[in-house]
Motif scaffolding. Sequence first.
Motif, PDB file in Angstrom:
ATOM      1  N   MET A  40      -6.260   1.995  -7.729  1.00  0.00           N
ATOM      2  CA  MET A  40      -7.067   3.168  -8.091  1.00  0.00           C
ATOM      3  C   MET A  40      -7.731   3.793  -6.861  1.00  0.00           C
ATOM      4  SD  MET A  40      -8.737   2.206 -11.808  1.00  0.00           S
ATOM      5  CE  MET A  40      -9.338   0.558 -11.406  1.00  0.00           C
ATOM      6  N   GLY A  41      -7.269   3.392  -5.675  1.00  0.00           N
ATOM      7  CA  GLY A  41      -7.741   4.011  -4.451  1.00  0.00           C
ATOM      8  C   GLY A  41      -8.985   3.407  -3.844  1.00  0.00           C
ATOM      9  N   ALA A  46      -2.986   9.227   4.834  1.00  0.00           N
ATOM     10  CA  ALA A  46      -3.019   8.839   3.416  1.00  0.00           C
ATOM     11  C   ALA A  46      -2.424   7.453   3.207  1.00  0.00           C
ATOM     12  CB  ALA A  46      -2.268   9.873   2.576  1.00  0.00           C
ATOM     13  N   HIS A  47      -1.315   7.154   3.896  1.00  0.00           N
ATOM     14  CA  HIS A  47      -0.652   5.862   3.708  1.00  0.00           C
ATOM     15  C   HIS A  47      -1.386   4.733   4.423  1.00  0.00           C
ATOM     16  CE1 HIS A  47       2.475   8.363   2.028  1.00  0.00           C
ATOM     17  NE2 HIS A  47       3.145   7.280   1.650  1.00  0.00           N
ATOM     18  N   LEU A  48      -1.881   5.013   5.629  1.00  0.00           N
ATOM     19  CA  LEU A  48      -2.635   3.981   6.333  1.00  0.00           C
ATOM     20  C   LEU A  48      -3.960   3.692   5.643  1.00  0.00           C
ATOM     21  CD1 LEU A  48      -2.048   4.828  10.109  1.00  0.00           C
ATOM     22  CD2 LEU A  48      -0.998   3.022   8.730  1.00  0.00           C
ATOM     23  N   LYS A  49      -4.532   4.694   4.979  1.00  0.00           N
ATOM     24  CA  LYS A  49      -5.791   4.500   4.271  1.00  0.00           C
ATOM     25  C   LYS A  49      -5.653   3.452   3.175  1.00  0.00           C
ATOM     26  CE  LYS A  49      -9.327   6.975   1.603  1.00  0.00           C
ATOM     27  NZ  LYS A  49      -9.722   8.283   1.027  1.00  0.00           N
ATOM     28  N   VAL A  50      -4.470   3.385   2.580  1.00  0.00           N
ATOM     29  CA  VAL A  50      -4.220   2.389   1.532  1.00  0.00           C
ATOM     30  C   VAL A  50      -3.528   1.150   2.109  1.00  0.00           C
ATOM     31  CG1 VAL A  50      -3.082   1.953  -0.682  1.00  0.00           C
ATOM     32  CG2 VAL A  50      -4.022   4.221  -0.190  1.00  0.00           C
ATOM     33  N   GLY A  51      -2.495   1.376   2.930  1.00  0.00           N
ATOM     34  CA  GLY A  51      -1.677   0.263   3.397  1.00  0.00           C
ATOM     35  C   GLY A  51      -2.352  -0.647   4.400  1.00  0.00           C
ATOM     36  N   GLY A  78       0.818  -1.206   0.000  1.00  0.00           N
ATOM     37  CA  GLY A  78       0.000   0.000   0.000  1.00  0.00           C
ATOM     38  C   GLY A  78       0.850   1.254   0.000  1.00  0.00           C
ATOM     39  N   PHE A  79       1.942   1.243   0.772  1.00  0.00           N
ATOM     40  CA  PHE A  79       2.853   2.387   0.763  1.00  0.00           C
ATOM     41  C   PHE A  79       3.461   2.569  -0.633  1.00  0.00           C
ATOM     42  CE2 PHE A  79       3.930   1.393   5.499  1.00  0.00           C
ATOM     43  CZ  PHE A  79       2.642   1.764   5.853  1.00  0.00           C
ATOM     44  N   GLY A  80       3.769   1.443  -1.279  1.00  0.00           N
ATOM     45  CA  GLY A  80       4.304   1.517  -2.642  1.00  0.00           C
ATOM     46  C   GLY A  80       3.313   2.110  -3.621  1.00  0.00           C
ATOM     47  N   ILE A  81       2.026   1.799  -3.450  1.00  0.00           N
ATOM     48  CA  ILE A  81       0.997   2.366  -4.325  1.00  0.00           C
ATOM     49  C   ILE A  81       0.945   3.883  -4.174  1.00  0.00           C
ATOM     50  CG2 ILE A  81      -1.517   2.566  -4.607  1.00  0.00           C
ATOM     51  CD1 ILE A  81      -1.667  -0.458  -4.240  1.00  0.00           C
ATOM     52  N   CYS A  82       1.018   4.367  -2.932  1.00  0.00           N
ATOM     53  CA  CYS A  82       1.023   5.819  -2.695  1.00  0.00           C
ATOM     54  C   CYS A  82       2.207   6.469  -3.412  1.00  0.00           C
ATOM     55  CB  CYS A  82       1.088   6.119  -1.203  1.00  0.00           C
ATOM     56  SG  CYS A  82      -0.391   5.658  -0.279  1.00  0.00           S
ATOM     57  N   LEU A  83       3.376   5.856  -3.296  1.00  0.00           N
ATOM     58  CA  LEU A  83       4.568   6.388  -3.962  1.00  0.00           C
ATOM     59  C   LEU A  83       4.420   6.314  -5.477  1.00  0.00           C
ATOM     60  CD1 LEU A  83       7.455   7.484  -3.782  1.00  0.00           C
ATOM     61  CD2 LEU A  83       8.278   5.126  -3.589  1.00  0.00           C
ATOM     62  N   GLY A  84       3.867   5.203  -5.980  1.00  0.00           N
ATOM     63  CA  GLY A  84       3.693   5.047  -7.417  1.00  0.00           C
ATOM     64  C   GLY A  84       2.727   6.053  -8.018  1.00  0.00           C
TER      65      GLY A  84
END
Length: 448
Positions: A385-386, A239-244, A71-77
Amino acid sequence: MEKDLTQGKPARVLLRFALPVIGGNLFQLFYTLADSVIVGRTLGADALAAVGSTSIIIYLVLCFIQGFTGGFGICLGQRFGAKDQAGMERSVRISWALSLFFTLVLTVLCCLLAHPILRWMQTPEAIYEAAYDYMFVILLGTGATIFYNMISNMLRALGDSRTPVIFLVASSLGNVALDILFIVPLRMGVAGAAWATVLSQLISAVLCTIVGVRNYPVMRQRLSSFRMNRMEWRQETAAHLKVGFPMGFQMSVMCIGQLAMQAAVNALGPSAIAGYTAATKVDQFSVLMNNALGIAAANYVAQNYGAKLYGRIREGVRAALIQLTTANVLMAALMLVCRRQVVSLFIDAPTAAVVEYAMGYLVAVAPFYPLLGFLLIYRSAEQSMGDSRSPFMACMIELVVRIAATTFLSRLIGYTGICLASPLAWLGAILLLIPVYYRRMWFLTRGA
């Protein structure tokens, strides 16, 4: 060295990105296979059963780690695709901080809960002590797993899928050497195999971090750069915890269902555990190939979503499905043809009962590998895609179906019912994800 996944033909871009990931996953699998082969052939079937009875617990922790670092990688990507340099730097900082936090929490929790979990899983007394020794050492090394996966996902988000593989290959070879050293001359038993795995992963994490920091300016963070104001910390953490966190939780939820399956197998005795372990170890070749293309699809979609290239996302997902379905059909055929030889890889002179249990698992699961491919591609696309809600709901469906099938089918058709729980769970999740994905793509591309 960064690679832009928003350029080039989708099928070619995905395949070139996925091939190193497949290689890395295969060598990661080599860790556990080396443990199993060396343990089984030097310490016997009971020792292999001890390692196998804990594998799903270790896999549960690994799934959570892969999920939240992914998930952290998705935020960075996404920020890389949007060319947001400042956002990329903040993403790297918060990923380091959150990974350190989760390392402390997971290590303490896992080590404290080791005994209660083994008892809940009905681990036979004959293998209980060895199972605990192996699991405790692996869980004690949780930090090495977290930091390797974190740095790997960062590099993949930047388009580099090769660097993590290079050091994983080296550490895998080191793992084999340490396995032999700790088990044979030093006679450390199954704990020796666990220490070999932990030390090898630690070496891989350190070397990969050094090279990543040296090659990618965005990853060079000084202590002073972590002095963001309170609002920035809150925003970035959220933001990162929301995805990760949902991704980690979702992958862990899937493993809870597999825990129920392992507990049902444990109740059948050491022969069932040994056969099931041998089959699932080989079965991981397919799982890791599917995960590799899922990782490729996730990074591809994240970058293109950040760049708002929605039509390109649709082309890439279609290409990934074709590639993965082809690979899964070939893998299923290979598993079915070679199913009788599986156990001999791990146990010298296995009993007929162990062989039957291993063959029964592969016959029940291998034909359904394409379902797993569909599940991972559609779920990865939605997450990148979030969308955290639909993949979470799909995971809950998978959990319910897996536990229900394990509970009720095992009573009707025994061991085969336990094995069929996985394909049925994949199917249940797919029935939700497919319409959600195509509905989203219709809205995104309608105005494109």
